[in-house]
Design an enzyme around this catalytic site. Structure first.
Site, PDB file in Angstrom:
ATOM      1  N   SER A  20      47.372 -21.082 -11.432  1.00 24.84           N
ATOM      2  CA  SER A  20      48.764 -20.623 -11.439  1.00 24.84           C
ATOM      3  C   SER A  20      49.715 -21.683 -11.996  1.00 24.84           C
ATOM      4  O   SER A  20      50.910 -21.412 -12.146  1.00 24.84           O
ATOM      5  CB  SER A  20      49.195 -20.215 -10.019  1.00 24.84           C
ATOM      6  OG  SER A  20      49.135 -21.313  -9.140  1.00 24.84           O
ATOM      7  N   GLU A  90      46.137 -30.859  -4.277  1.00 22.91           N
ATOM      8  CA  GLU A  90      45.026 -30.251  -3.516  1.00 22.91           C
ATOM      9  C   GLU A  90      45.154 -30.530  -2.009  1.00 22.91           C
ATOM     10  O   GLU A  90      44.197 -30.941  -1.349  1.00 22.91           O
ATOM     11  CB  GLU A  90      43.676 -30.752  -4.046  1.00 22.91           C
ATOM     12  CG  GLU A  90      43.465 -30.531  -5.543  1.00 22.91           C
ATOM     13  CD  GLU A  90      43.218 -29.079  -5.937  1.00 22.91           C
ATOM     14  OE1 GLU A  90      43.221 -28.180  -5.068  1.00 22.91           O
ATOM     15  OE2 GLU A  90      43.033 -28.836  -7.152  1.00 22.91           O
ATOM     16  N   CYS A 149      43.128  -7.339 -14.652  1.00 20.84           N
ATOM     17  CA  CYS A 149      44.109  -6.332 -15.092  1.00 20.84           C
ATOM     18  C   CYS A 149      45.359  -6.919 -15.752  1.00 20.84           C
ATOM     19  O   CYS A 149      46.205  -6.166 -16.237  1.00 20.84           O
ATOM     20  CB  CYS A 149      44.516  -5.456 -13.911  1.00 20.84           C
ATOM     21  SG  CYS A 149      45.626  -6.294 -12.764  1.00 20.84           S
ATOM     22  N   CYS A 181      42.803  -6.352  -7.337  1.00 23.49           N
ATOM     23  CA  CYS A 181      41.517  -6.704  -7.960  1.00 23.49           C
ATOM     24  C   CYS A 181      40.758  -7.744  -7.139  1.00 23.49           C
ATOM     25  O   CYS A 181      39.569  -7.953  -7.368  1.00 23.49           O
ATOM     26  CB  CYS A 181      41.727  -7.208  -9.380  1.00 23.49           C
ATOM     27  SG  CYS A 181      42.537  -6.002 -10.448  1.00 23.49           S
TER      28      CYS A 181
HETATM   29  P1  ADP Z   1      46.436 -24.915 -10.798  1.00 25.76           P
HETATM   30  O1  ADP Z   1      46.753 -26.359 -10.499  1.00 25.76           O
HETATM   31  O2  ADP Z   1      47.352 -23.959 -10.090  1.00 25.76           O
HETATM   32  O3  ADP Z   1      44.988 -24.556 -10.617  1.00 25.76           O
HETATM   33  P2  ADP Z   1      46.745 -25.696 -13.534  1.00 25.76           P
HETATM   34  O4  ADP Z   1      48.107 -26.314 -13.681  1.00 25.76           O
HETATM   35  O5  ADP Z   1      45.577 -26.631 -13.398  1.00 25.76           O
HETATM   36  O6  ADP Z   1      46.769 -24.654 -12.328  1.00 25.76           O
HETATM   37  O7  ADP Z   1      46.388 -24.770 -14.794  1.00 25.76           O
HETATM   38  C1  ADP Z   1      47.281 -23.812 -15.319  1.00 25.76           C
HETATM   39  C2  ADP Z   1      46.785 -23.460 -16.700  1.00 25.76           C
HETATM   40  O8  ADP Z   1      45.529 -22.786 -16.590  1.00 25.76           O
HETATM   41  C3  ADP Z   1      47.636 -22.472 -17.472  1.00 25.76           C
HETATM   42  O9  ADP Z   1      48.715 -23.093 -18.131  1.00 25.76           O
HETATM   43  C4  ADP Z   1      46.642 -21.906 -18.479  1.00 25.76           C
HETATM   44  O10 ADP Z   1      46.543 -22.754 -19.602  1.00 25.76           O
HETATM   45  C5  ADP Z   1      45.308 -22.011 -17.754  1.00 25.76           C
HETATM   46  N1  ADP Z   1      44.741 -20.728 -17.297  1.00 25.76           N
HETATM   47  C6  ADP Z   1      43.421 -20.416 -17.317  1.00 25.76           C
HETATM   48  N2  ADP Z   1      43.182 -19.200 -16.755  1.00 25.76           N
HETATM   49  C7  ADP Z   1      44.383 -18.703 -16.367  1.00 25.76           C
HETATM   50  C8  ADP Z   1      44.817 -17.498 -15.711  1.00 25.76           C
HETATM   51  N3  ADP Z   1      43.955 -16.550 -15.332  1.00 25.76           N
HETATM   52  N4  ADP Z   1      46.141 -17.342 -15.456  1.00 25.76           N
HETATM   53  C9  ADP Z   1      47.031 -18.306 -15.842  1.00 25.76           C
HETATM   54  N5  ADP Z   1      46.686 -19.455 -16.446  1.00 25.76           N
HETATM   55  C10 ADP Z   1      45.382 -19.685 -16.716  1.00 25.76           C
HETATM   56 ZN    ZN Z   2      44.435  -7.243 -11.094  1.00 26.99          ZN
END
Ligand code: ADP
Ligand code: ZN
Length: 200
Positions: A20, A90, A149, A181
């Site tokens: 996210s 985390e 979705c 989902c």
């Molecule tokens: P988090 O720390 O919340 O896990 P990150 O900041 O590490 O998130 O990663 C966000 C990035 O992940 C987004 O900018 C995008 O490039 C990538 N990404 C990969 N899969 C998805 C997804 N399903 N939805 C949104 N971003 C995604």
């Molecule tokens: Zn969905």
């Protein structure tokens, strides 16, 4: 007369499912604090070395150096006396001792920025996240994109059936899903209104 006041401490939390953008948002805030020449320390749990052992790293490969720590005690020991901004990524993996530590830091005027998963892959509140969210002055809840979705995703779906609440992995093991989902819809599943599973 100019009254010099101590900067008030605050507790900020960034939460949401995997992918996210929590780490990206945390890194963005830290870069701005660095531009403001504030003294920063960033930490992450030692068990989370998916992308980088010594940095907060996002899935999009943005990074900010961070110290890996085993628990809240080690984090407390590493704090520098003149630190102004403390970031912890985390947070869901930390012990309960982190709660009093972050409160003490904020009480002493430190800007504390925390990021973590609010829910585990079963959709249950994760570790100490509910307590830090309740204590924070500022909360940002982010959404990813549902891989099924394309809607806003508030949940993290684990693609494998093994492991307990903590199973460290990335896109190999997890994907972002919306509320609908995230439930593994099977044809026989009965929904609240008595219809069979699925949505829209
Ligand atoms: P988090 O720390 O919340 O896990 P990150 O900041 O590490 O998130 O990663 C966000 C990035 O992940 C987004 O900018 C995008 O490039 C990538 N990404 C990969 N899969 C998805 C997804 N399903 N939805 C949104 N971003 C995604
Ligand atoms: Zn969905």
């Amino acid at each position: 007369m100019v009254v010099e006041r101590q900067r008030p401490g605050t507790l900020e939390v960034i939460c949401g499912p995997m992918f996210s953008g929590k780490s990206e948002e945390l890194i963005r805030r830290l870069r701005r604090a660095r531009i403001a020449r504030q003294r920063i320390q960033a930490f992450k749990p030692a068990l989370d070395d998916r992308y980088d052992a010594v940095a907060i790293a996002s899935h999009a490969e943005s990074r900010f150096e961070a110290l890996p720590v085993a628990d809240s005690l080690e984090l407390a020991r590493l704090l520098e006396p003149d630190v102004e901004v403390v970031a912890i990524d985390e947070v869901q993996f930390f012990d309960e001792g982190l709660l009093s530590l972050v409160e003490t830091m904020a009480d002493r005027g430190i800007r504390v920025i925390l990021a973590g998963l609010d829910l585990d892959s079963e959709g249950r509140p994760f570790g100490i996240m509910p307590q830090v969210l309740a204590r924070a002055e500022h909360v940002l809840k982010l959404q990813a994109i549902c891989t099924e979705c394309g809607a806003g995703a508030s949940r993290t779906y684990r693609k494998v059936r093994t492991g307990g609440q903590v199973l460290v992995g990335a896109a190999d093991l997890y994907e972002a899903r919306c509320r609908h989902c995230h439930r593994e819809v099977d044809a026989s599943q009965v929904t609240l209104d008595g219809a069979t599973g699925g949505h829209e």
